[in-house]
Design a protein around this motif. Structure first.
Motif, PDB file in Angstrom:
ATOM      1  N   TYR A   7       0.824  -1.213   0.000  1.00  0.00           N
ATOM      2  CA  TYR A   7       0.000   0.000   0.000  1.00  0.00           C
ATOM      3  C   TYR A   7       0.861   1.267   0.000  1.00  0.00           C
ATOM      4  O   TYR A   7       0.342   2.362  -0.167  1.00  0.00           O
ATOM      5  CB  TYR A   7      -0.930   0.007   1.208  1.00  0.00           C
ATOM      6  CG  TYR A   7      -2.259  -0.671   0.985  1.00  0.00           C
ATOM      7  CD1 TYR A   7      -3.442   0.054   0.936  1.00  0.00           C
ATOM      8  CD2 TYR A   7      -2.346  -2.052   0.834  1.00  0.00           C
ATOM      9  CE1 TYR A   7      -4.667  -0.558   0.738  1.00  0.00           C
ATOM     10  CE2 TYR A   7      -3.562  -2.682   0.634  1.00  0.00           C
ATOM     11  CZ  TYR A   7      -4.716  -1.936   0.589  1.00  0.00           C
ATOM     12  OH  TYR A   7      -5.928  -2.554   0.387  1.00  0.00           O
ATOM     13  N   TYR A  10      -0.010   4.706   1.866  1.00  0.00           N
ATOM     14  CA  TYR A  10      -1.414   4.677   2.270  1.00  0.00           C
ATOM     15  C   TYR A  10      -1.671   3.655   3.373  1.00  0.00           C
ATOM     16  O   TYR A  10      -1.059   2.587   3.406  1.00  0.00           O
ATOM     17  CB  TYR A  10      -2.309   4.338   1.078  1.00  0.00           C
ATOM     18  CG  TYR A  10      -2.376   5.419   0.027  1.00  0.00           C
ATOM     19  CD1 TYR A  10      -3.161   6.552   0.209  1.00  0.00           C
ATOM     20  CD2 TYR A  10      -1.657   5.301  -1.165  1.00  0.00           C
ATOM     21  CE1 TYR A  10      -3.235   7.541  -0.753  1.00  0.00           C
ATOM     22  CE2 TYR A  10      -1.727   6.293  -2.145  1.00  0.00           C
ATOM     23  CZ  TYR A  10      -2.516   7.410  -1.929  1.00  0.00           C
ATOM     24  OH  TYR A  10      -2.584   8.389  -2.887  1.00  0.00           O
ATOM     25  N   ASP A  54      -0.084   2.698 -10.289  1.00  0.00           N
ATOM     26  CA  ASP A  54      -0.800   3.499  -9.297  1.00  0.00           C
ATOM     27  C   ASP A  54      -2.140   2.876  -8.939  1.00  0.00           C
ATOM     28  O   ASP A  54      -3.058   3.572  -8.504  1.00  0.00           O
ATOM     29  CB  ASP A  54      -0.983   4.943  -9.782  1.00  0.00           C
ATOM     30  CG  ASP A  54      -1.708   5.050 -11.110  1.00  0.00           C
ATOM     31  OD1 ASP A  54      -1.658   4.082 -11.896  1.00  0.00           O
ATOM     32  OD2 ASP A  54      -2.307   6.114 -11.371  1.00  0.00           O
ATOM     33  N   THR A  72      -4.886   5.408  -7.469  1.00  0.00           N
ATOM     34  CA  THR A  72      -4.361   6.505  -6.654  1.00  0.00           C
ATOM     35  C   THR A  72      -3.981   7.734  -7.463  1.00  0.00           C
ATOM     36  O   THR A  72      -3.615   8.751  -6.891  1.00  0.00           O
ATOM     37  CB  THR A  72      -3.112   6.060  -5.867  1.00  0.00           C
ATOM     38  OG1 THR A  72      -1.998   5.917  -6.769  1.00  0.00           O
ATOM     39  CG2 THR A  72      -3.347   4.745  -5.135  1.00  0.00           C
ATOM     40  N   GLY A  75      -0.486   8.693  -6.620  1.00  0.00           N
ATOM     41  CA  GLY A  75      -0.312   9.228  -5.274  1.00  0.00           C
ATOM     42  C   GLY A  75      -1.028  10.532  -5.013  1.00  0.00           C
ATOM     43  O   GLY A  75      -0.892  11.089  -3.917  1.00  0.00           O
ATOM     44  N   LEU A  80      -7.870   6.745   0.245  1.00  0.00           N
ATOM     45  CA  LEU A  80      -8.298   5.643  -0.618  1.00  0.00           C
ATOM     46  C   LEU A  80      -9.795   5.371  -0.535  1.00  0.00           C
ATOM     47  O   LEU A  80     -10.365   4.791  -1.454  1.00  0.00           O
ATOM     48  CB  LEU A  80      -7.515   4.369  -0.273  1.00  0.00           C
ATOM     49  CG  LEU A  80      -6.025   4.368  -0.605  1.00  0.00           C
ATOM     50  CD1 LEU A  80      -5.422   2.991  -0.323  1.00  0.00           C
ATOM     51  CD2 LEU A  80      -5.760   4.774  -2.049  1.00  0.00           C
ATOM     52  N   ALA A  83     -10.990   7.001  -3.547  1.00  0.00           N
ATOM     53  CA  ALA A  83     -10.312   6.706  -4.811  1.00  0.00           C
ATOM     54  C   ALA A  83     -11.237   5.938  -5.751  1.00  0.00           C
ATOM     55  O   ALA A  83     -12.071   5.136  -5.320  1.00  0.00           O
ATOM     56  CB  ALA A  83      -9.048   5.886  -4.549  1.00  0.00           C
TER      57      ALA A  83
END
Length: 296
Positions: A7, A10, A54, A72, A75, A80, A83
């Motif tokens: 992860y 995150y 990503d 993501t 980033g 998340l 997301a």
């Protein structure tokens, strides 16, 4: 468990941790998140050559390598839970990646309502409607109905009133955010103040551009242009060339995308080698993979 290594920066989203708990609750009641709802939760980095760097996988359907993950946007997504969710289908060579939900809550609404879009790519609402029209009507088993009811109660889910309309709105929402298109629908969102973007052509030569051209491009193009190249080069399967992949990975690390660079490496099954890359702030040690027997 707040973090899993793959992860990166995150934390594991609260909804994913609740799904792990829900999986155990179903099992104790004699049901299965896998067999009854089509979700196999994972705590490992399911990753194929078509999995974008990503994208952070959290579940699969157990067929043809299809898996689901958080997009993501390299980033840029702060949380998340908010997301986009994408489906990655390594065997669907025409369209290996597509959006399926604007967030994980809506993803679960799709699971609850009608989940064919999770493992089938529809280019538009007409194709979805045609698919549903010609689909054999199957009687849903009572245990699946009960498992869905448990899912609905556990996560406070409202069914999708119109899946065709949902598909249209999902695409419209994403396209309103994209400033530079890519081969797959996810595109690139605004990540810098640049107004002009360039595209490094990857179709003129069968094996893609030379690594030197990529390095020059990464030194001069906008951030969005570089991210678009990463997406398109991977989707065209050009990054199985070790030297080209090495140039891309170095460029990603220089951009501060060490997590994404490591994920990209894990998409390829080659001999492991460590490379140290220094920048103004720190020395980053990443792992990439090369095949010494391959001649570019």
């Amino acid at each position: 468990m707040n973090r899993l290594n793959y992860y990166g920066k995150y934390s594991v989203p609260e909804t994913v941790r609740q799904l792990w708990e829900f999986e155990e609750e179903l099992r104790q009641d004699g049901y299965s998140l896998d067999l009854d709802l089509g979700l196999i939760m994972t705590k490992e980095d399911i990753r194929y050559m078509s999995t974008p760097p990503d994208v952070i996988p959290f579940a699969s359907c157990g067929v043809d390598g299809i898996h689901y993950g958080f997009l993501t946007d390299f980033g840029m997504v702060p949380d998340l839970e908010q997301a986009y969710i994408v489906s990655v289908s390594p065997m669907n060579f025409d369209q290996e990646v597509w959006l399926v939900a604007s967030n994980i809550h809506n993803f679960l609404r799709v699971v609850f309502t009608e989940n064919s879009m999770l493992y089938n790519y529809f280019s538009g609402v007409e194709q979805y409607i045609s698919h549903q029209r010609h689909r054999e009507q199957e009687e849903i088993e009572e245990r699946i109905v009960r498992a869905k009811h448990k899912l609905q109660q556990r996560f406070s889910l409202e069914p999708m009133a119109d899946m065709g309309d949902y598909l249209v709105r999902l695409e419209q929402k994403r396209q309103a955010e994209v400033v530079f298109p890519t081969r797959y629908l996810s595109g690139i969102i605004q990540t810098s103040s640049a107004c002009e973007h360039q595209r490094l052509m990857i179709d003129a030569v069968k094996d893609g551009p030379d690594p030197e051209d990529v390095e020059f491009f990464f030194m001069n193009a906008s951030v969005e242009s570089r991210l678009a190249f990463i997406r398109d080069a991977q989707s065209k399967h050009l990054l199985d060339r070790p030297q080209l992949r090495e140039s891309v990975i170095k460029g990603m690390v220089d951009m501060g995308l060490a997590d994404e660079a490591e994920r990209l490496n894990r998409s390829y099954d080659y001999q492991e080698q460590t490379i140290e890359i220094s920048d103004k702030n720190e020395i980053a040690s990443i792992v990439w993979y090369t095949d010494d027997s391959t001649n570019d």
